[in-house]
Design an enzyme around this catalytic site. Structure first.
Site, PDB file in Angstrom:
ATOM      1  N   GLY A 344       0.833  -1.200   0.000  1.00  0.00           N
ATOM      2  CA  GLY A 344       0.000   0.000   0.000  1.00  0.00           C
ATOM      3  C   GLY A 344       0.858   1.236   0.000  1.00  0.00           C
ATOM      4  N   ALA A 345       1.922   1.175   0.763  1.00  0.00           N
ATOM      5  CA  ALA A 345       2.845   2.290   0.867  1.00  0.00           C
ATOM      6  C   ALA A 345       4.106   1.799   1.544  1.00  0.00           C
ATOM      7  CB  ALA A 345       2.220   3.416   1.683  1.00  0.00           C
ATOM      8  N   MET A 346       5.178   2.547   1.371  1.00  0.00           N
ATOM      9  CA  MET A 346       6.435   2.151   1.994  1.00  0.00           C
ATOM     10  C   MET A 346       7.134   3.384   2.531  1.00  0.00           C
ATOM     11  SD  MET A 346       8.617  -0.142   2.844  1.00  0.00           S
ATOM     12  CE  MET A 346      10.038   0.385   3.797  1.00  0.00           C
ATOM     13  N   GLU A 347       7.521   3.294   3.817  1.00  0.00           N
ATOM     14  CA  GLU A 347       8.003   4.464   4.544  1.00  0.00           C
ATOM     15  C   GLU A 347       9.474   4.785   4.294  1.00  0.00           C
ATOM     16  OE1 GLU A 347       7.173   1.494   5.916  1.00  0.00           O
ATOM     17  OE2 GLU A 347       8.450   0.998   7.606  1.00  0.00           O
ATOM     18  N   ASN A 348       9.974   4.632   3.077  1.00  0.00           N
ATOM     19  CA  ASN A 348      11.369   5.004   2.797  1.00  0.00           C
ATOM     20  C   ASN A 348      11.645   6.361   3.424  1.00  0.00           C
ATOM     21  OD1 ASN A 348      11.409   2.775   0.923  1.00  0.00           O
ATOM     22  ND2 ASN A 348      10.243   4.118  -0.430  1.00  0.00           N
ATOM     23  N   HIS A 380       0.231   7.095   8.796  1.00  0.00           N
ATOM     24  CA  HIS A 380       0.981   5.892   9.162  1.00  0.00           C
ATOM     25  C   HIS A 380       2.442   6.001   8.697  1.00  0.00           C
ATOM     26  CE1 HIS A 380       1.305   1.373   9.657  1.00  0.00           C
ATOM     27  NE2 HIS A 380       2.302   1.580   8.813  1.00  0.00           N
ATOM     28  N   GLU A 381       2.624   6.372   7.451  1.00  0.00           N
ATOM     29  CA  GLU A 381       3.989   6.418   6.904  1.00  0.00           C
ATOM     30  C   GLU A 381       4.804   7.522   7.571  1.00  0.00           C
ATOM     31  OE1 GLU A 381       4.690   3.870   5.352  1.00  0.00           O
ATOM     32  OE2 GLU A 381       2.622   3.278   4.937  1.00  0.00           O
ATOM     33  N   HIS A 384       6.202   6.635  10.867  1.00  0.00           N
ATOM     34  CA  HIS A 384       7.431   5.833  10.772  1.00  0.00           C
ATOM     35  C   HIS A 384       8.693   6.687  10.618  1.00  0.00           C
ATOM     36  CE1 HIS A 384       6.073   1.709  10.645  1.00  0.00           C
ATOM     37  NE2 HIS A 384       5.380   1.827   9.541  1.00  0.00           N
ATOM     38  N   GLU A 403       5.304  -1.815  13.320  1.00  0.00           N
ATOM     39  CA  GLU A 403       4.049  -1.693  12.571  1.00  0.00           C
ATOM     40  C   GLU A 403       2.844  -1.476  13.480  1.00  0.00           C
ATOM     41  OE1 GLU A 403       3.982  -0.920   9.749  1.00  0.00           O
ATOM     42  OE2 GLU A 403       5.814  -1.687   8.832  1.00  0.00           O
TER      43      GLU A 403
HETATM   44 ZN   LIG Z   1       4.059   0.577   8.499  1.00  0.00          ZN
END
Ligand SMILES: [Zn+2]
Ligand SMILES: *[C@@H]1O[C@H](CO)[C@@H](O)[C@H](O)[C@H]1NC(C)=O
Ligand SMILES: *[C@@H]1O[C@H](CO)[C@@H](O)[C@H](O)[C@H]1NC(C)=O
Ligand SMILES: *[C@@H]1O[C@H](CO)[C@@H](O)[C@H](O)[C@H]1NC(C)=O
Ligand SMILES: *[C@@H]1O[C@H](CO)[C@@H](O)[C@H](O)[C@H]1NC(C)=O
Length: 960
Positions: A344-348, A380-381, A384, A403
């Site tokens: 869904g998404a990635m917190e790079n 959410h991202e 992080h 998470e």
């Molecule tokens: Zn996450």
């Protein structure tokens, strides 16, 4: 990784099926994440006996171990990569790269292990790398190098030993494939103005950075990265840190651009990101000068689809700075919407990647559920950026902390950005209740695993599940509530300061929270944070607390959906918990109490005949509640006479507890059904959604039996007032209500009314769809209602409606609209259309690879589509396994979706047969899901034996 990425899809499909022909909750899609990710070539342990986590092979050679030795520690990397966005002479897309890493020798060794996967390394004098000493140190010569493919190492054996305290430089040159495999450094294709565009992007979590360049690919191995990207002129390169120099250069005779990025902060490899694209952006500076940019396809930015994300990013960053009491750690925050992205998404860190549906909002075609998804995923991202990125868990066994934490605080950030939406209340639907659903099975597992139990890439993948995200969130929320939010935040902020740019384990957080408790007068805990939390994280499951208001006796028991199930997994705490119980007596809030034993008398809970007790007030605790029959009766009559005395989330919880207690044969099913009677008066979203999910379960069980008709009649009666109410306040469905959650309730009213046949509903949806078919450029259906309307019309129609929907799907330029159509196409009742649609999932030109398994899931939630989808998945299991790879995240969702309706002995035998037949291929990340499916089906068969008749009788009597 972000939400949106592993999805316990039955939440979404729940509503969809219930409405038999309607798709309700688009929002839900956000939240329990389509948990899919990527694949890897790591060997998957072929678990024929299906242990949930296979034990790794033991060997004494360091290169056979999945964990790096502690002999070396990386300091910084210099990485230059050059993705080629056109095919080479061999018809392949590739990237080339050079990379150096400076590491310090911590312990004397003559061995270097560094992760490298699927890279072709250049050979220098017979070896795959060059080693030099720094600051005047002479490096030993390389004796030999090879690849250990199972553990994904480049192994370098040296002639002599490296010296502790000294620094060395390891240099490699390599070529890799820029495949469209959604992992590591990969390519994504999309169409714009009839032209095919290619972009190069990354997904490193959990173990794919090693596929982009050789690296010490463990989260605890933090380092600084100096990144340079070489790319075609006219394209833009992005990475974690700010670009410091972009220059046009000629390399190998090619006119090309080189973008050099500033050094990153010390960070983990899994958070590295690169993008090369011709995307454009909108930007803003926040109060402290942090640059915020939203990147997307040109057309999407021109259409202002990035505006909403830009609007909310600043308040969310501001919220987290305050909440963590720590400044945003970087100088910029890029967020990019990608047309092809598995999670869904990635917190790079500094360059967060999203699916388009999780970042882009088009007010003309997106529903408010889409908007809510964006605000929660962005929150959410961004959460992080501190928790996870600034301080990182040392190893993947503690993934739940990372998470679970982000899944909890995302609601706080979203609530700050959208204060009128009541976001905090929704946690109970999207985390607590969905976690209960899997955590009440014996196949569940404790939140925290021992470090040595998680080793292989597929074991790591399997950590990304409902337990880690949703139970993690629910348990941390409970902790925050019994400590109070201010104490929790204070401990948290000290923890972040202590471990900034480093890594930690969960007990470090407990220690800092305990310090905050000790420094706060007035907080009394019966035990330390550590002792209390151990019971919640080291044993699986949760208690049902039973309150006998006749005596004041309060007791606890491990809650299991299948009462006779045998729990194999031992717990050092005997499945007892320290339970904080907030409660009220007849509308009056009482002092919190702790249940610290199996059972205890708590006098204030003994009440007179005209009072009632309601426990787990505001659903702050992770447990279910049962009462003596008298108290249940008094709660039911309170609901029917004046339900508003009971807080809205507790109304939802009463429903959900009652249904689940009945499923576990702890209370009579008719008592559970009676909790739905008051819905005649209910106008709030959360209780309706909770009811819908539980009734959906009934639909799944009974829509092929004689119970169905009576159940439909009852529900029709219950939803009619809601349908009429929304008809009135929306001027006969021409407007939508202004309240955010009222808009969700309106959708429920419409879809449930249509599926149960409330007069006027189906005519309404059909006429809207027909109007659209007559004039496709002009779609007058309100975005909120589109899913329901599309699904209804396609279900009621035939090939003409389906083909129209398909055409509109192919033309859709907004991802959110495409999803609505893609799911509605699964609503048809025509078997050949469903079969053709299933075939389409194997053709990436028709259904994107990232969408294939969720499409199969949509089809499986349709009563007619379910057996077709099941046959299809069984027939093609090998194909999916090859396509996605064994470490892929997708299999658990796929198995859950296609087996969701199973409730007969025949289906159970098919399931077992499937398990046997594919033991050789294996089930990858679906191993646990398969086990759960078998357990759930077994439980349903048993339950139906004793309950079908009373259910039928009850519906008959109530619908008369
Ligand atoms: Zn996450
Ligand atoms: C790595 O890159 C940095 C920044 O460009 C440079 O200062 C440094 O000398 C490089 N290190 C090596 C060993 O080439
Ligand atoms: C790497 O080498 C193998 C074997 O020579 C070859 O088949 C493959 O195409 C190469 N990959 C790249 C990206 O060059
Ligand atoms: C973004 O904020 C601006 C300024 O407050 C507002 O006019 C606009 O409608 C907002 N856009 C969206 C999509 O919310
Ligand atoms: C549940 O209650 C109904 C109606 O009161 C009764 O007929 C039925 O026997 C009860 N079932 C069980 C299992 O106690």
């Amino acid at each position: 990784m972000g939400k949106g990425y592993y999805i316990s899809k039955h939440l979404a499909t729940a509503a969809m099926v219930l409405a038999a022909i309607a798709l309700v909750t688009i929002i839900a899609l956000s939240v329990v994440y389509n948990r899919e990710k990527s694949k890897n070539a790591a060997k998957f342990s072929k678990a024929t006996t299906l242990p949930v986590f296979p034990t790794p092979k033991t060997s004494n050679e360091p290169w056979d171990k999945y964990r790096l030795p502690d002999t070396l520690s990386p300091q910084y990397y210099n990485v230059t990569l050059w993705p080629r966005l056109v095919k080479n002479a061999n018809g392949m897309y590739i990237f080339t790269g050079i990379s150096g890493v400076m590491f310090t020798c911590e312990k004397k060794t003559d061995l270097i292990l560094i992760h490298s996967n699927k890279l072709n390394l250049t050979v220098f004098k017979g070896h795959h790398a060059k080693l030099t000493g720094l600051s005047g140190v002479t490096a030993p010569a390389i004796k030999t190098t090879w690849f250990q493919s199972e553990t994904q190492y480049l192994v370098i054996q040296l002639e002599g030993k490296l010296k502790p305290g000294k620094d060395y430089w390891l240099y490699t040159e390599f070529t890799g494939e820029l495949a469209d495999d959604l992992e590591g450094f990969y390519r994504s294709e999309y169409m714009e103005n009839g032209e095919k565009k290619i972009i190069a992007i990354t997904q490193m979590q959990a173990t794919y950075a090693r596929k982009a360049f050789p690296c010490f690919d463990e989260p605890g191995m933090k380092a600084v990265f100096h990144i340079t990207l070489i790319h075609d002129r006219g394209t833009t390169a992005l990475s974690n840190s700010q670009e410091i120099k972009t220059e046009n250069v000629i390399i190998d005779g090619m006119a090309i651009t080189r973008t050099i990025f500033g050094p990153t902060k010390r960070m983990s490899t899994y958070l590295i990101a690169f993008v090369v694209s011709d995307f454009t952006y909108i930007d803003a500076k926040d109060k402290k000068g942090v640059l915020v940019r939203i990147w997307a396809r040109k057309k999407a930015i021109e259409d202002r689809q990035g505006d909403y994300a830009l609007n909310i990013t600043q308040p969310i960053l501001e919220f987290f700075e305050k909440y963590y009491n720590t400044s945003y750690p970087l100088s910029k925050s890029d967020q990019i919407a990608l047309p092809d992205f598995n999670s869904g998404a990635m917190e790079n860190w500094g360059l967060v990647a999203y699916r388009e549906t999780a970042l882009l909002y088009d007010p003309r075609t997106s529903a408010n559920g889409n908007k809510q998804r964006i605000v929660t995923v962005v929150s959410h991202e961004l959460a992080h950026m501190w928790f996870g990125n600034l301080v990182t868990v040392k190893w993947w066994n503690d993934l739940w902390l990372n998470e679970g934490f982000a899944s909890y605080v995302e609601y706080l950030g979203a609530d700050y950005a959208e204060p009128t939406w009541n976001m905090k209340d929704q946690t109970i639907l999207y985390d607590l209740q969905s976690a209960f659903a899997v955590d009440s099975l014996t196949s569940s597992h404790p939140l925290s695993r021992k470090e040595e139990e998680v080793n292989t890439p597929s074991e790591i993948s399997e950590m990304f599940n409902t337990i880690s995200y949703s139970k993690g969130a629910a348990v941390l929320k409970m902790l925050s509530e019994f400590l109070t939010e201010s104490v929790f935040a204070k401990g948290l902020s000290n923890y972040l300061k202590q471990f900034a740019f480093g890594s930690s384990v969960h007990s470090d957080l407990w220690e800092y929270l305990q310090k905050a408790v000790d420094q706060t007068p007035g907080i009394k805990l019966p035990y330390s944070v550590h002792e209390i939390m151990n019971r919640w994280i080291l044993q699986m499951g949760f208690p049902v607390v039973t309150i006998d208001t006749r005596t004041g006796n309060v007791s606890q028991k491990h809650f299991l959906l299948e009462p006779e199930a045998v729990v194999d997994r031992k717990s050092e705490f005997n499945y007892e918990w320290f339970v904080p119980i907030k409660w009220m007596k007849k509308g009056q809030v009482q002092d919190q109490l702790w249940l610290l034993q199996k059972s205890a008398i708590h006098k204030p809970m003994k009440v007179s005949k005209n009072e009632w007790v309601l426990a787990n007030l505001h659903v702050s605790g992770y447990f279910r509640v049962n009462y003596d029959l008298g108290n249940w009766e008094r709660l039911l009559s309170q609901l029917e006479s004046n339900h508003q005395v009971i807080p809205v989330v507790n109304r939802a919880q009463i429903l959900d507890d009652a249904f689940n207690l009945a499923r576990a044969s702890i209370i009579n099913i008719t008592l559970a059904l009676r909790t739905t009677k008051y819905l005649l008066h209910e106008r709030e979203y959360i209780p309706w959604e909770a009811a819908l999910r539980n009734l959906n379960y009934f639909f799944q069980l009974f829509d092929r039996s004689e119970v169905y008709g009576a159940m439909q009649a009852y529900l029709k009666k219950q939803v009619k007032p809601l349908f009429e109410y929304f008809g009135t306040i929306s001027s006969n469905w021409t407007t939508v209500p202004s309240g955010h959650t009222d808009q969700f309730t309106q959708i429920i009213a419409l879809s449930l009314a249509c599926s149960t046949g409330v007069e006027g509903c189906r005519e309404l949806t059909r006429s809207w769809f027909k109007k659209w078919m007559q004039n496709p450029p002009n779609n007058a259906i309100h975005p909120n209602l589109r899913s329901t309307v599309y699904c209804n019309a396609i279900a009621a129609g035939g090939a003409e409606e389906w083909n129209f929907g398909w055409q509109m799907f192919q033309k859709a330029t907004v991802a959110a609209e495409a999803v609505k159509l893609r799911s509605a196409l699964a609503c048809t009742k025509v078997p050949w259309l469903l079969n053709r649609y299933l075939e389409y999932t194997m053709n990436p030109e028709k259904i994107r690879k990232q969408d294939a398994t969720s499409t199969i899931g949509y089809i499986a939630s349709n009563i007619i589509g379910q057996p077709l989808a099941w046959d299809f998945v069984r027939a093609n299991w090998d194909y999916f396994f090859k396509l996605y790879g064994t470490g892929s995240f997708i299999f658990s969702g796929l198995i859950r979706d296609v087996t969701y309706r199973f409730c007969t002995p025949f289906e159970l035998s098919q399931l077992k047969r499937f398990q046997k037949d594919n033991a050789e291929t294996g089930f990858g990340s679906g191993t646990q899901a398969l086990q759960q499916a078998i357990e759930k089906t077994t439980a349903k068969i048993k339950w139906l034996e004793g309950n079908k008749e009373p259910v039928l009788q009850w519906f008959l009597s109530e619908s008369a």
